[in-house]
Design a protein around this motif. Structure first.
Motif, PDB file in Angstrom:
ATOM      1  N   SER A 185      17.513  25.554  49.884  1.00  0.00           N
ATOM      2  CA  SER A 185      18.087  25.228  49.406  1.00  0.00           C
ATOM      3  C   SER A 185      16.799  24.261  47.911  1.00  0.00           C
ATOM      4  O   SER A 185      16.735  23.520  48.490  1.00  0.00           O
ATOM      5  N   GLU A 186      17.468  24.209  46.979  1.00  0.00           N
ATOM      6  CA  GLU A 186      15.828  23.423  46.144  1.00  0.00           C
ATOM      7  C   GLU A 186      16.575  22.871  44.866  1.00  0.00           C
ATOM      8  O   GLU A 186      18.063  24.280  44.423  1.00  0.00           O
ATOM      9  N   VAL A 187      16.165  21.538  44.348  1.00  0.00           N
ATOM     10  CA  VAL A 187      17.359  21.702  42.663  1.00  0.00           C
ATOM     11  C   VAL A 187      16.114  21.348  42.023  1.00  0.00           C
ATOM     12  O   VAL A 187      15.133  20.978  42.082  1.00  0.00           O
ATOM     13  N   ILE A 188      16.658  21.503  40.628  1.00  0.00           N
ATOM     14  CA  ILE A 188      16.259  21.389  38.932  1.00  0.00           C
ATOM     15  C   ILE A 188      16.850  20.204  38.964  1.00  0.00           C
ATOM     16  O   ILE A 188      17.831  20.428  38.570  1.00  0.00           O
ATOM     17  N   THR A 189      16.918  18.513  38.694  1.00  0.00           N
ATOM     18  CA  THR A 189      17.517  17.557  37.747  1.00  0.00           C
ATOM     19  C   THR A 189      17.376  17.398  36.443  1.00  0.00           C
ATOM     20  O   THR A 189      16.574  18.218  36.164  1.00  0.00           O
ATOM     21  N   ALA A 190      18.049  17.437  35.955  1.00  0.00           N
ATOM     22  CA  ALA A 190      17.933  16.638  34.039  1.00  0.00           C
ATOM     23  C   ALA A 190      16.561  15.816  33.977  1.00  0.00           C
ATOM     24  O   ALA A 190      15.818  16.361  32.799  1.00  0.00           O
ATOM     25  N   GLU A 191      16.364  14.957  35.178  1.00  0.00           N
ATOM     26  CA  GLU A 191      15.377  13.766  34.984  1.00  0.00           C
ATOM     27  C   GLU A 191      13.554  14.908  34.510  1.00  0.00           C
ATOM     28  O   GLU A 191      13.045  14.677  34.382  1.00  0.00           O
ATOM     29  N   ASP A 192      14.354  16.309  35.460  1.00  0.00           N
ATOM     30  CA  ASP A 192      12.834  17.341  35.475  1.00  0.00           C
ATOM     31  C   ASP A 192      12.256  17.980  34.268  1.00  0.00           C
ATOM     32  O   ASP A 192      11.662  17.864  34.170  1.00  0.00           O
ATOM     33  N   ILE A 193      13.652  17.801  33.377  1.00  0.00           N
ATOM     34  CA  ILE A 193      13.269  19.180  32.291  1.00  0.00           C
ATOM     35  C   ILE A 193      13.728  18.044  31.350  1.00  0.00           C
ATOM     36  O   ILE A 193      14.189  18.975  30.203  1.00  0.00           O
ATOM     37  N   ASN A 194      13.819  16.702  31.401  1.00  0.00           N
ATOM     38  CA  ASN A 194      14.710  16.502  30.112  1.00  0.00           C
ATOM     39  C   ASN A 194      15.915  16.486  29.378  1.00  0.00           C
ATOM     40  O   ASN A 194      16.037  16.566  28.523  1.00  0.00           O
ATOM     41  N   TYR A 195      16.629  16.820  30.347  1.00  0.00           N
ATOM     42  CA  TYR A 195      18.445  17.301  29.901  1.00  0.00           C
ATOM     43  C   TYR A 195      18.993  16.164  29.735  1.00  0.00           C
ATOM     44  O   TYR A 195      20.100  15.206  30.609  1.00  0.00           O
ATOM     45  N   HIS A 196      19.577  15.992  28.102  1.00  0.00           N
ATOM     46  CA  HIS A 196      20.152  15.231  27.821  1.00  0.00           C
ATOM     47  C   HIS A 196      20.844  15.860  27.010  1.00  0.00           C
ATOM     48  O   HIS A 196      21.221  17.099  26.779  1.00  0.00           O
ATOM     49  N   TYR A 197      22.603  15.170  26.602  1.00  0.00           N
ATOM     50  CA  TYR A 197      23.486  15.091  26.049  1.00  0.00           C
ATOM     51  C   TYR A 197      22.598  15.019  24.020  1.00  0.00           C
ATOM     52  O   TYR A 197      22.301  13.941  23.740  1.00  0.00           O
ATOM     53  N   VAL A 198      23.194  16.184  23.115  1.00  0.00           N
ATOM     54  CA  VAL A 198      22.758  15.447  21.871  1.00  0.00           C
ATOM     55  C   VAL A 198      24.403  16.220  21.519  1.00  0.00           C
ATOM     56  O   VAL A 198      24.972  17.428  21.381  1.00  0.00           O
ATOM     57  N   SER A 199      24.939  14.689  20.582  1.00  0.00           N
ATOM     58  CA  SER A 199      26.474  15.150  19.656  1.00  0.00           C
ATOM     59  C   SER A 199      26.598  16.004  19.082  1.00  0.00           C
ATOM     60  O   SER A 199      25.132  16.329  18.019  1.00  0.00           O
ATOM     61  N   LYS A 200      26.830  17.098  18.680  1.00  0.00           N
ATOM     62  CA  LYS A 200      27.936  17.901  17.309  1.00  0.00           C
ATOM     63  C   LYS A 200      28.405  17.629  16.360  1.00  0.00           C
ATOM     64  O   LYS A 200      29.109  18.191  15.584  1.00  0.00           O
ATOM     65  N   GLY A 201      29.279  16.477  16.969  1.00  0.00           N
ATOM     66  CA  GLY A 201      31.094  15.873  16.286  1.00  0.00           C
ATOM     67  C   GLY A 201      32.101  16.312  16.905  1.00  0.00           C
ATOM     68  O   GLY A 201      32.530  16.294  16.057  1.00  0.00           O
ATOM     69  N   GLU A 202      31.578  17.037  17.408  1.00  0.00           N
ATOM     70  CA  GLU A 202      32.731  17.413  18.457  1.00  0.00           C
ATOM     71  C   GLU A 202      33.807  16.835  18.769  1.00  0.00           C
ATOM     72  O   GLU A 202      35.164  16.566  19.060  1.00  0.00           O
ATOM     73  N   VAL A 203      33.389  15.325  19.970  1.00  0.00           N
ATOM     74  CA  VAL A 203      34.341  14.973  19.859  1.00  0.00           C
ATOM     75  C   VAL A 203      35.004  14.062  18.719  1.00  0.00           C
ATOM     76  O   VAL A 203      36.051  13.219  18.940  1.00  0.00           O
ATOM     77  N   GLN A 204      34.528  13.920  17.746  1.00  0.00           N
ATOM     78  CA  GLN A 204      35.194  13.135  16.826  1.00  0.00           C
ATOM     79  C   GLN A 204      35.660  13.525  16.032  1.00  0.00           C
ATOM     80  O   GLN A 204      36.869  13.676  15.529  1.00  0.00           O
ATOM     81  N   VAL A 242      47.423  15.897  25.973  1.00  0.00           N
ATOM     82  CA  VAL A 242      46.995  17.487  25.637  1.00  0.00           C
ATOM     83  C   VAL A 242      45.224  17.583  25.330  1.00  0.00           C
ATOM     84  O   VAL A 242      44.789  16.662  26.540  1.00  0.00           O
ATOM     85  N   ALA A 243      44.807  19.273  25.476  1.00  0.00           N
ATOM     86  CA  ALA A 243      43.314  19.359  26.393  1.00  0.00           C
ATOM     87  C   ALA A 243      42.679  19.608  25.363  1.00  0.00           C
ATOM     88  O   ALA A 243      43.253  20.508  24.440  1.00  0.00           O
ATOM     89  N   TYR A 244      41.799  18.930  25.688  1.00  0.00           N
ATOM     90  CA  TYR A 244      40.341  20.319  24.938  1.00  0.00           C
ATOM     91  C   TYR A 244      39.076  20.289  25.338  1.00  0.00           C
ATOM     92  O   TYR A 244      38.496  19.686  26.644  1.00  0.00           O
ATOM     93  N   THR A 245      38.858  21.836  24.642  1.00  0.00           N
ATOM     94  CA  THR A 245      37.348  21.871  25.324  1.00  0.00           C
ATOM     95  C   THR A 245      36.117  22.397  24.309  1.00  0.00           C
ATOM     96  O   THR A 245      36.482  22.596  23.460  1.00  0.00           O
ATOM     97  N   PHE A 246      34.776  21.522  24.986  1.00  0.00           N
ATOM     98  CA  PHE A 246      33.448  22.079  24.028  1.00  0.00           C
ATOM     99  C   PHE A 246      32.140  22.846  24.904  1.00  0.00           C
ATOM    100  O   PHE A 246      33.052  21.753  25.892  1.00  0.00           O
ATOM    101  N   ASP A 247      32.028  23.571  24.923  1.00  0.00           N
ATOM    102  CA  ASP A 247      30.546  23.624  25.207  1.00  0.00           C
ATOM    103  C   ASP A 247      29.463  22.304  25.016  1.00  0.00           C
ATOM    104  O   ASP A 247      29.655  21.929  23.521  1.00  0.00           O
ATOM    105  N   SER A 248      29.300  21.497  26.025  1.00  0.00           N
ATOM    106  CA  SER A 248      28.540  20.140  25.604  1.00  0.00           C
ATOM    107  C   SER A 248      27.286  20.397  24.888  1.00  0.00           C
ATOM    108  O   SER A 248      26.672  21.423  25.782  1.00  0.00           O
ATOM    109  N   GLY A 249      26.783  19.587  23.551  1.00  0.00           N
ATOM    110  CA  GLY A 249      26.119  19.865  23.275  1.00  0.00           C
ATOM    111  C   GLY A 249      24.735  19.543  23.656  1.00  0.00           C
ATOM    112  O   GLY A 249      24.305  18.357  24.436  1.00  0.00           O
ATOM    113  N   THR A 250      23.838  20.070  24.141  1.00  0.00           N
ATOM    114  CA  THR A 250      22.512  19.094  25.439  1.00  0.00           C
ATOM    115  C   THR A 250      21.394  20.086  25.004  1.00  0.00           C
ATOM    116  O   THR A 250      21.360  21.258  24.080  1.00  0.00           O
ATOM    117  N   GLN A 251      20.990  19.406  25.311  1.00  0.00           N
ATOM    118  CA  GLN A 251      18.957  19.941  25.141  1.00  0.00           C
ATOM    119  C   GLN A 251      18.333  19.763  26.067  1.00  0.00           C
ATOM    120  O   GLN A 251      18.539  18.688  26.786  1.00  0.00           O
TER     121      GLN A 251
END
Length: 471
Positions: free
Chosen positions: A85-104, A123-132
């Motif tokens: 197996s091989e891995v591609i990490t968040a650091e390798d591709i600058n993978y990060h969270y971008v808020s779209k106001g879902e939590v608010q 109570v449960a909430y779900t959302f597709d995390s805003g990532t880039q």
């Protein structure tokens, strides 16, 4: 009266105490409720789950920080063939969270006045995390994957037929680990887009596959046919000599195609039979013969001997090979001799020494007749008795011999032809035999014999008995 007043006073006190306690409780409850509203004014209620994570009592900022940290730990594990197996990490591709106001938005949807319900209700909430992520960095990361390096990958190989350890077998395919590059890259990008943490290239059928596998019905049927052909084990019998035709000889004669058609090279079969004929045919060939006197002479001429019918033998041999025949076999002969021994003559034959002007007959290996003779006149080329090995056509008694153009007519008692118009017969008109009579006063080509000797030979010969004549 005092007693009644006393009782009323006690009741009033108890009531006031109860009312006081209730008032205090109400005040406490109101205080607790108000305190809760103040506490949860900028926090999530208890028992609040967001994307499966307990965010109880977190502020929006804390919740988003937590989400961002979780996304920061993202890595895509690419599972490859062979437990690699091989891995591609968040650091390798600058993978990060971008808020779209879902939590608010989740926080704003809380009804603050209903906060006590959270004490027993979740109570449960779900959302597709805003990532880039950085597309170029992802392209670079994909390009560095060892699994996509074709120079170090093994291409798949089709199963194929080979001759191994004495039989035709289907050699198993090689799966290899060469990927379908475009499909693999597309699936990796899709996995990153959806935040998937694992991608099995095997399950997604990303590997190039062999065109033919070991269980291929056509190849296995072809092997069965080929193995049947080479299972042939025929022992040809030529007297005391044998010739073995087996798979080792037959294998180079075979060919096959991808459709499972097996071909036997008929030219090779013809060549094999031709070589048998070259080795064992004795008709029309000189034969070494040990004479009565113990000398070895080479006798040419005549038609006697073994002669393989090559066309007929090939016609029988081909289906015998195709069916994998085993056992002994006699070739198909166009002409046979009486034996393979003693230059094909066996132990019962007539020997004519034309130079010595003598005839012997052998029966079961024993000499039974010995007599002088007179053969064709040597001074007349048309009358010379030709050497060679022949067989008796028939015998007739009595008979009348006539010249080709009726230039003569001779009555004989015993007539035994073996070479056209040439044969053994009695010649009562002669007073002597042997010596050099034949050189100038011989016969027209026949073997003249004394009457008694002719009778002895006539009585013993049979149609097909070998007659060998030599000088």
């Amino acid at each position: 009266m005092r007693t009644k007043e006393s009782k009323k006073s006690v009741g009033r006190i108890i009531r006031n105490i109860v009312l006081g306690i209730l008032g205090i409780c109400l005040f406490v409850l109101i205080g607790f409720y108000v305190a809760g509203m103040v506490h949860f004014q900028d926090r999530f209620f208890l028992n609040t789950m967001i994307n499966g994570v307990d965010m109880s009592e977190m502020t929006v900022e804390q919740a988003e920080d937590y989400v961002a940290k979780q996304i920061g730990t993202y890595q895509l594990e690419i599972k490859e063939r062979g437990d690699k197996s091989e891995v591609i990490t968040a650091e390798d591709i600058n993978y990060h969270y971008v808020s779209k106001g879902e939590v608010q938005a989740f926080k704003d949807s809380q009804k603050l006045y209903m906060w006590p319900l959270c004490l027993w209700k979740s109570v449960a909430y779900t959302f597709d995390s805003g990532t880039q992520y950085d597309e170029e960095l992802l392209t670079e990361a994909i390009g560095k994957l060892e699994c996509l390096d074709e120079t170090s990958s093994v291409a798949p190989k089709d199963a194929y037929i080979d001759f191994l350890e004495g039989s035709y077998q289907v050699v198993p395919e090689v799966e290899g680990n060469l990927l379908v590059k475009e499909k693999t890259e597309s699936l990796i990008r899709e996995a990153v887009d959806f935040g998937s943490r694992t991608l099995s290239l095997e399950e997604k059928n990303c590997y190039q596959i062999p065109g033919k596998r070991e269980n291929d019905a056509v190849m296995n049927a072809t092997c069965d046919k080929l193995n049947r052909y080479i299972s042939t084990d025929i022992e040809y019998l030529f007297g005391d000599n044998t010739e073995i035709l087996n798979g080792e000889i037959i294998r180079p004669w075979l060919s096959y195609d991808e459709e499972g058609n097996v071909s036997l090279d008929k030219d090779q079969v013809y060549e094999y039979v031709y070589q048998l004929a070259q080795k064992y045919d004795t008709a029309d060939k000189p034969r070494e013969f040990v004479t009565h006197d113990g000398n070895t002479v080479s006798v040419e001429g005549g038609y006697y001997g073994w002669l393989i019918d090559q066309e007929a033998e090939v016609a029988e041999l081909i289906p015998a090979i195709e069916s994998g025949t085993k056992g002994t076999r006699y070739a198909v002969f166009a002409q046979t001799a009486v034996s393979w021994d003693n230059s094909d003559l066996g132990d019962t034959y007539v020997e004519v020494n034309l130079s010595g002007q003598h005839v012997w007959m052998y029966e079961d290996g024993e000499e039974v007749v010995s007599t002088d003779c007179v053969s064709g006149t040597m001074s007349k080329p048309d009358c010379v008795t030709p050497p060679g090995t022949y067989t008796l056509y028939y015998k007739e008694s009595p008979s009348v011999l006539k010249g080709e153009n009726n230039e003569y007519e001779s009555k004989v008692t015993y007539w035994m032809p073996f070479n056209g118009g040439i044969g053994l017969h009695d010649a009562v008109w002669r007073s002597s035999f042997g010596g050099e009579i034949y050189k100038t006063n011989g016969s027209h080509g026949c073997i003249n014999l004394p009457l008694e000797a002719a009778a002895q030979i006539y009585e013993r010969v049979y149609d097909g008995i070998p007659i060998i004549c030599y000088y």
